[in-house]
Enzyme design. Structure first.
Site, PDB file in Angstrom:
ATOM      1  N   SER A  29      18.056   9.252 -15.024  1.00  0.00           N
ATOM      2  CA  SER A  29      19.362   9.071 -14.376  1.00  0.00           C
ATOM      3  C   SER A  29      20.449   8.998 -15.439  1.00  0.00           C
ATOM      4  O   SER A  29      20.286   8.341 -16.458  1.00  0.00           O
ATOM      5  CB  SER A  29      19.388   7.771 -13.569  1.00  0.00           C
ATOM      6  OG  SER A  29      18.329   7.752 -12.675  1.00  0.00           O
ATOM      7  N   HIS A  60      15.522  12.643  -8.129  1.00  0.00           N
ATOM      8  CA  HIS A  60      14.736  13.075  -9.289  1.00  0.00           C
ATOM      9  C   HIS A  60      14.029  14.361  -8.885  1.00  0.00           C
ATOM     10  O   HIS A  60      13.055  14.324  -8.128  1.00  0.00           O
ATOM     11  CB  HIS A  60      13.704  12.020  -9.693  1.00  0.00           C
ATOM     12  CG  HIS A  60      14.321  10.722 -10.121  1.00  0.00           C
ATOM     13  ND1 HIS A  60      14.424  10.345 -11.440  1.00  0.00           N
ATOM     14  CD2 HIS A  60      14.881   9.724  -9.423  1.00  0.00           C
ATOM     15  CE1 HIS A  60      15.017   9.170 -11.513  1.00  0.00           C
ATOM     16  NE2 HIS A  60      15.300   8.770 -10.302  1.00  0.00           N
ATOM     17  N   HIS A  82       7.146   7.680 -12.167  1.00  0.00           N
ATOM     18  CA  HIS A  82       7.295   6.282 -12.601  1.00  0.00           C
ATOM     19  C   HIS A  82       6.072   5.459 -12.208  1.00  0.00           C
ATOM     20  O   HIS A  82       5.449   5.696 -11.164  1.00  0.00           O
ATOM     21  CB  HIS A  82       8.526   5.655 -11.936  1.00  0.00           C
ATOM     22  CG  HIS A  82       9.831   6.250 -12.350  1.00  0.00           C
ATOM     23  ND1 HIS A  82      10.388   7.326 -11.707  1.00  0.00           N
ATOM     24  CD2 HIS A  82      10.694   5.904 -13.342  1.00  0.00           C
ATOM     25  CE1 HIS A  82      11.542   7.621 -12.286  1.00  0.00           C
ATOM     26  NE2 HIS A  82      11.751   6.788 -13.274  1.00  0.00           N
ATOM     27  N   TYR A  84       6.287   2.516 -11.084  1.00  0.00           N
ATOM     28  CA  TYR A  84       6.609   1.774  -9.845  1.00  0.00           C
ATOM     29  C   TYR A  84       6.380   2.584  -8.574  1.00  0.00           C
ATOM     30  O   TYR A  84       6.334   2.032  -7.478  1.00  0.00           O
ATOM     31  CB  TYR A  84       8.051   1.220  -9.882  1.00  0.00           C
ATOM     32  CG  TYR A  84       9.165   2.247  -9.909  1.00  0.00           C
ATOM     33  CD1 TYR A  84       9.467   3.048  -8.816  1.00  0.00           C
ATOM     34  CD2 TYR A  84       9.963   2.380 -11.047  1.00  0.00           C
ATOM     35  CE1 TYR A  84      10.501   3.969  -8.849  1.00  0.00           C
ATOM     36  CE2 TYR A  84      11.002   3.292 -11.105  1.00  0.00           C
ATOM     37  CZ  TYR A  84      11.262   4.083 -10.000  1.00  0.00           C
ATOM     38  OH  TYR A  84      12.271   4.991 -10.040  1.00  0.00           O
ATOM     39  N   GLU A  85       6.226   3.891  -8.735  1.00  0.00           N
ATOM     40  CA  GLU A  85       5.929   4.719  -7.552  1.00  0.00           C
ATOM     41  C   GLU A  85       4.460   4.585  -7.143  1.00  0.00           C
ATOM     42  O   GLU A  85       4.048   5.136  -6.121  1.00  0.00           O
ATOM     43  CB  GLU A  85       6.235   6.192  -7.860  1.00  0.00           C
ATOM     44  CG  GLU A  85       7.715   6.470  -8.040  1.00  0.00           C
ATOM     45  CD  GLU A  85       7.964   7.884  -8.556  1.00  0.00           C
ATOM     46  OE1 GLU A  85       8.039   8.804  -7.726  1.00  0.00           O
ATOM     47  OE2 GLU A  85       8.075   8.052  -9.788  1.00  0.00           O
ATOM     48  N   ALA A 112      17.915   5.438 -17.354  1.00  0.00           N
ATOM     49  CA  ALA A 112      18.962   4.500 -16.955  1.00  0.00           C
ATOM     50  C   ALA A 112      18.428   3.095 -17.217  1.00  0.00           C
ATOM     51  O   ALA A 112      17.232   2.849 -17.057  1.00  0.00           O
ATOM     52  CB  ALA A 112      19.270   4.657 -15.479  1.00  0.00           C
ATOM     53  N   MET A 209      12.726   0.759 -16.286  1.00  0.00           N
ATOM     54  CA  MET A 209      11.418   0.906 -15.630  1.00  0.00           C
ATOM     55  C   MET A 209      10.685   2.187 -16.034  1.00  0.00           C
ATOM     56  O   MET A 209       9.854   2.687 -15.278  1.00  0.00           O
ATOM     57  CB  MET A 209      11.613   0.896 -14.103  1.00  0.00           C
ATOM     58  CG  MET A 209      12.330  -0.325 -13.576  1.00  0.00           C
ATOM     59  SD  MET A 209      12.636  -0.197 -11.808  1.00  0.00           S
ATOM     60  CE  MET A 209      13.759  -1.587 -11.572  1.00  0.00           C
ATOM     61  N   SER A 210      11.001   2.724 -17.205  1.00  0.00           N
ATOM     62  CA  SER A 210      10.346   3.984 -17.595  1.00  0.00           C
ATOM     63  C   SER A 210      10.185   4.048 -19.114  1.00  0.00           C
ATOM     64  O   SER A 210      10.206   3.029 -19.790  1.00  0.00           O
ATOM     65  CB  SER A 210      11.175   5.177 -17.094  1.00  0.00           C
ATOM     66  OG  SER A 210      12.394   5.270 -17.817  1.00  0.00           O
ATOM     67  N   ASN A 233      24.385  -0.414 -15.537  1.00  0.00           N
ATOM     68  CA  ASN A 233      24.826  -1.680 -14.943  1.00  0.00           C
ATOM     69  C   ASN A 233      24.536  -2.801 -15.932  1.00  0.00           C
ATOM     70  O   ASN A 233      23.712  -2.643 -16.828  1.00  0.00           O
ATOM     71  CB  ASN A 233      24.052  -1.952 -13.641  1.00  0.00           C
ATOM     72  CG  ASN A 233      22.548  -1.959 -13.868  1.00  0.00           C
ATOM     73  OD1 ASN A 233      21.933  -0.900 -14.041  1.00  0.00           O
ATOM     74  ND2 ASN A 233      21.974  -3.138 -13.914  1.00  0.00           N
ATOM     75  N   HIS A 245      20.929   0.078  -6.389  1.00  0.00           N
ATOM     76  CA  HIS A 245      20.622   1.425  -6.870  1.00  0.00           C
ATOM     77  C   HIS A 245      21.876   2.295  -6.784  1.00  0.00           C
ATOM     78  O   HIS A 245      22.095   3.177  -7.614  1.00  0.00           O
ATOM     79  CB  HIS A 245      19.468   2.014  -6.046  1.00  0.00           C
ATOM     80  CG  HIS A 245      18.946   3.314  -6.561  1.00  0.00           C
ATOM     81  ND1 HIS A 245      18.552   3.507  -7.871  1.00  0.00           N
ATOM     82  CD2 HIS A 245      18.745   4.512  -5.943  1.00  0.00           C
ATOM     83  CE1 HIS A 245      18.143   4.754  -8.028  1.00  0.00           C
ATOM     84  NE2 HIS A 245      18.254   5.396  -6.886  1.00  0.00           N
TER      85      HIS A 245
HETATM   86  N1  HPA Z   1      16.853  -3.211 -14.427  1.00  0.00           N
HETATM   87  C1  HPA Z   1      15.779  -2.388 -14.496  1.00  0.00           C
HETATM   88  N2  HPA Z   1      15.881  -1.072 -14.470  1.00  0.00           N
HETATM   89  C2  HPA Z   1      17.105  -0.534 -14.391  1.00  0.00           C
HETATM   90  C3  HPA Z   1      18.263  -1.334 -14.328  1.00  0.00           C
HETATM   91  C4  HPA Z   1      18.127  -2.742 -14.348  1.00  0.00           C
HETATM   92  O1  HPA Z   1      19.107  -3.514 -14.302  1.00  0.00           O
HETATM   93  N3  HPA Z   1      19.320  -0.473 -14.245  1.00  0.00           N
HETATM   94  C5  HPA Z   1      18.821   0.777 -14.270  1.00  0.00           C
HETATM   95  N4  HPA Z   1      17.474   0.751 -14.353  1.00  0.00           N
END
Ligand code: HPA
Length: 278
Positions: A29, A60, A82, A84-85, A112, A209-210, A233, A245
């Protein structure tokens, strides 16, 4: 039929195009806009590549490109699988191992991330200097892979000379790049403010997360790795707002041209500075 291996996938890809890039870029991202800079030679849906997992997250795409960024031949992976998927680590790292089997020597990973460092603002970019793996799993766990080390040294996971190229690229892109430690969690929930305070105390500058599974697998395969985060963020509790998100996607959209320019300039420096393949 036996399961496709990264070697099978690489042999399949070699039939798609005669182009043999040394550099591969994984777009996360905030970086997909780099595709607008790419002179595409071939575009292939992950679904067609033997063994490639299909990403399930919207936004994605799941496409591999052969192409050129400036004069530099590249393989570009738009979208990733990922943890988490629900994919096993073997699936998460399949594309990375395919790139190594294909003959790529250098890998730029993008993602991201949430910012923990008080100096960071949403929309900044951070070059990874190191990582903390808090995913609860190591991608190398499992039976030893013939010909590859099991106890991989991660003292310098992120290559110094590639990092320097990123900073040079940042300079001509007129971007002040941050640098720091990326802490990887499994997700997909965002962190609690207490977790973020703990991670900050552990030395993390950003959380995401990647990237870490891919970086570790790539190091096992002997690839040089660089990675850059788009700080979409401020992390939970640092931001005054709750996390969403939507905010991640909004920031990614706002800075997409900067992310694309950074990647293009990095690829051009890569070609011109001739990182030696030793
Ligand atoms: N935490 C985890 N993963 C993320 C975040 C976050 O704040 N922002 C973008 N990916």
């Amino acid at each position: 039929m036996s399961q496709p291996t990264p070697q099978t996938a690489a042999a399949w890809l070699k039939k798609v195009s005669p182009l043999r890039p040394k550099l591969a870029v994984v777009l996360g991202s905030g970086f997909h806009h780099a595709l607008t800079e790419l002179r595409v030679v071939e575009k292939i849906a992950y679904a067609k590549i033997p063994g490639f997992p299909k990403p399930t997250v919207s936004g994605h795409a799941g496409e591999l490109y052969f192409g050129h960024l400036g004069k530099t031949p590249v393989l570009v992976l738009s979208g990733r699988a990922h943890f988490y998927e629900g994919h096993e680590m073997e699936r998460v790292t399949f594309a990375t191992r395919t790139l190594a089997a294909f003959g790529v020597t250098d890998l730029l990973l993008t993602n991201a991330a949430g910012g923990l460092n008080k100096k960071f603002k949403a929309g900044d970019f951070m070059v990874l200097t190191d990582h903390v793996n808090f995913m609860g799993a190591n991608p190398l766990r499992g039976p030893a892979i013939s010909g590859l080390p099991c106890f991989v040294d991660l003292t310098e996971s992120y290559d110094k000379s590639l990092r320097e190229l990123l900073f040079k690229a940042g300079k001509i892109s007129k971007l002040k790049l941050q640098r720091g430690v990326y802490l990887a969690v499994s997700g997909p929930s965002y962190e609690t403010p207490a977790e973020i305070r703990a991670f900050a105390a552990l030395g993390a500058d950003a959380v995401g997360m990647s990237t870490v599974p891919e970086a570790i697998a790539a190091r096992q395969c002997g690839l040089r790795v660089a990675a850059v985060s788009c700080i979409t963020n401020l992390a939970a509790g640092i931001s005054k707002e709750n996390l969403s998100h939507a905010e991640v996607l909004e920031t990614a959209e706002r800075v997409k041209k900067s992310g694309a320019g950074l990647i293009k300039n990095f690829a051009e420096f890569y070609e011109n500075h001739g990182i030696d393949a030793s």
